[in-house]
Structure formats: C-alpha cells, structure tokens
Scaffold this active site. Structure first.
Site, PDB file in Angstrom:
ATOM      1  N   LYS A   1     -27.970 -26.531  32.217  1.00  0.00           N
ATOM      2  CA  LYS A   1     -27.053 -25.423  32.481  1.00  0.00           C
ATOM      3  C   LYS A   1     -27.826 -24.128  32.682  1.00  0.00           C
ATOM      4  CE  LYS A   1     -23.580 -22.468  30.310  1.00  0.00           C
ATOM      5  NZ  LYS A   1     -24.391 -21.253  30.556  1.00  0.00           N
TER       6      LYS A   1
ATOM      7  N   THR B   1     -26.206 -18.382  27.861  1.00  0.00           N
ATOM      8  CA  THR B   1     -27.121 -19.369  27.286  1.00  0.00           C
ATOM      9  C   THR B   1     -27.367 -20.484  28.291  1.00  0.00           C
ATOM     10  OG1 THR B   1     -26.323 -18.914  25.050  1.00  0.00           O
ATOM     11  CG2 THR B   1     -27.466 -21.001  25.393  1.00  0.00           C
TER      12      THR B   1
ATOM     13  N   LEU C   1     -22.010 -24.136  25.543  1.00  0.00           N
ATOM     14  CA  LEU C   1     -23.112 -23.200  25.641  1.00  0.00           C
ATOM     15  C   LEU C   1     -22.531 -21.910  26.220  1.00  0.00           C
ATOM     16  CD1 LEU C   1     -26.104 -25.300  27.065  1.00  0.00           C
ATOM     17  CD2 LEU C   1     -25.720 -24.583  24.708  1.00  0.00           C
ATOM     18  N   ASP C   2     -22.875 -20.788  25.635  1.00  0.00           N
ATOM     19  CA  ASP C   2     -22.321 -19.517  26.065  1.00  0.00           C
ATOM     20  C   ASP C   2     -22.682 -19.198  27.514  1.00  0.00           C
ATOM     21  OD1 ASP C   2     -21.368 -19.187  23.475  1.00  0.00           O
ATOM     22  OD2 ASP C   2     -23.178 -18.140  22.828  1.00  0.00           O
ATOM     23  N   TYR C   3     -21.953 -18.253  28.072  1.00  0.00           N
ATOM     24  CA  TYR C   3     -22.168 -17.790  29.446  1.00  0.00           C
ATOM     25  C   TYR C   3     -23.625 -17.373  29.655  1.00  0.00           C
ATOM     26  CZ  TYR C   3     -21.352 -14.935  33.664  1.00  0.00           C
ATOM     27  OH  TYR C   3     -21.391 -14.401  34.929  1.00  0.00           O
TER      28      TYR C   3
END
Length: 257
Positions: free
Chosen positions: A83, A121, A117-119
């Site tokens: 990602k 990250t 997973l954060d934006y």
C-alpha cells in the site's frame, strides 16, 4: 434462528452461520456482515433474516441488497499489497478518496482488506475473502504481531524507548508491551529510524504511541503482518498472490490448521 434441513437421504447437510457465509463470499468482513444482517438487508429463501447466528446450507437461496449470493466452495483468494500513502484502506469511500481497491481493478474475486493502514501509512496489506482467517487475524486474542518501520525527527532517548516497550497510556487505555529497536541508516541527512512490533490493532495506535512519548512520526510503514513480510522488490501500489506455504503459515498462526 436455525433453519434446519435434511438431504434426500435424511442426513443433515453441512450448516454455516449466515455471517460467515457472507464473509466467505467476499461481501464484507465478518463484523460488517453482522451489521448487514441486523439491518435487514439479507434474505434467505425469501425471508428477511435479522437474527445473528442463523444457519444456512449450500442449497439455500441467499439475497443481499436484492442480489442473489453465489456461495463459493473453497474459492478463497489471498493477496499481499504494498500500500502506498494517499489511499484509504476501504472497499469504497463516500468522500470520494482513493481506496486500495483501485490498485487492484482486475482481480477475479471480490476481496476486502484485513485490518487498516492509515491514509498516510504505507506497507504490507493483506486482502482476502477468507472470512474465518480475516476475523482471527484481526481479533486481539490471537496476538498476531505487526512490525512497523518509523522515522522521527530526532533520536529518541532510552527512557522514552523503555516507555514504549512497557506500554504507554492512551485515551483508550494502556497499550500492551511492545518490542522496539533502532535501525537508523548511516550517513548524514538520514532521519532516526526504528522498528516497533505490536500485537494490538487500535486505530492509529503506533502514531499515538510515539506522540504520547513526545516524538511524532515523520513516516510509518508496515513491514510484517504475522508470518508475512513485505517483499523488497514489490513496488508501492503493486500486489501479488500468496503462496500455498504462506497461506498455511497464516492459518497456523491463528489455529485454523
């Protein structure tokens, strides 16, 4: 509710909980599937089902939001995605932000992300339609470890590192003990870099932990999830299918084999 049926020879057919079947079909995670049922969006043989725990068999006609559900028979898919930042870990987004599914437009089966997973990250993200596996990987009782690489603006003193290792108090409670080590690259201009391993999955947990000890993160990247490791050769935005061995290791990690 339990819709018991027998086959033509009088032997009971194999039954599965409705929310598990929806998860296995890639409709949603097990937890979200339960919400869909309670909202009255699922019919079994023409009857709206709102009761969690309802059991179904392969011959039942299941309809979700007006569309018939095709129940797969061991038709699971497993993908490892690198990602990049700038994508949200979701199947859709009402705000119109880019989702990780846009990076995987031509896969043959519908899958969903395991955890988040954060934006901002990057790193390893598992996607699957194996509802049992996804549920266990996200459940804290199985203690699946996640390792992240973090960069901060300055070197963290030993006292603060020990606080992270022992657990820090956040607004939703004290974190479990963690493992942390410095892996800063040599050379001028490089930011102090650390690897931290946790087994919880709270919202933005790693970022909040470092902020709590006075060292907000510059970057955050997940390197490992259980037995899976991010391939150094896998470019951001690229993905691959898991090998049979990797799937076996994952299932073994949460006592599914």
């Amino acid at each position: 509710m339990n819709l018991n049926r027998n086959n033509e020879r009088g032997r009971p057919r194999q039954e599965e909980r409705l929310q598990k079947v929806l998860a296995q079909a890639g409709i949603a995670s097990r937890r979200h599937a339960e919400d869909i049922i309670v909202q009255g969006r699922v019919q079994v043989n023409g009857e709206v089902i709102r009761t969690l725990g309802t059991k179904v068999v392969s011959t039942d006609r299941i309809v979700v939001d007006g569309r018939p559900l095709s129940i797969p028979q061991n038709d699971y898919a497993y993908y490892l995605l690198h990602k990049p930042t700038g994508y949200i870990t979701s199947v859709t987004d009402p705000q119109g932000r880019k989702t990780v599914m846009e990076l995987m437009p031509k896969i043959p089966r519908r899958v969903y992300p395991v955890g988040r997973l954060d934006y901002d990250t990057s790193g390893l993200l598992l996607l699957t339609n194996d509802g049992d596996l996804a549920h266990r990987l996200m459940h804290p009782s199985y203690g699946v470890e996640k390792t992240y690489r973090v960069e901060v603006g300055e070197k963290i003193p030993e006292q603060a590192l020990k606080r992270l290792e022992k657990g820090v108090l956040l607004e939703d409670g004290k974190t479990a003990p963690a493992r942390i080590r410095e892996v800063s690259p040599k050379g001028q201009g490089s930011l102090p870099t650390y690897e931290i391993t946790i087994h919880e999955g709270r919202n933005r947990q790693v970022r909040r932990m470092f902020k709590a000890v006075g060292f907000p993160l510059s970057t955050l990247k997940r390197l490992r999830f259980g037995p899976l490791e991010l391939d150094p050769s896998l470019a951001p935005g690229a993905f691959r299918t898991l090998s049979k061995t990797e799937i076996q290791y994952l299932r073994r990690a949460v006592k599914l084999t």
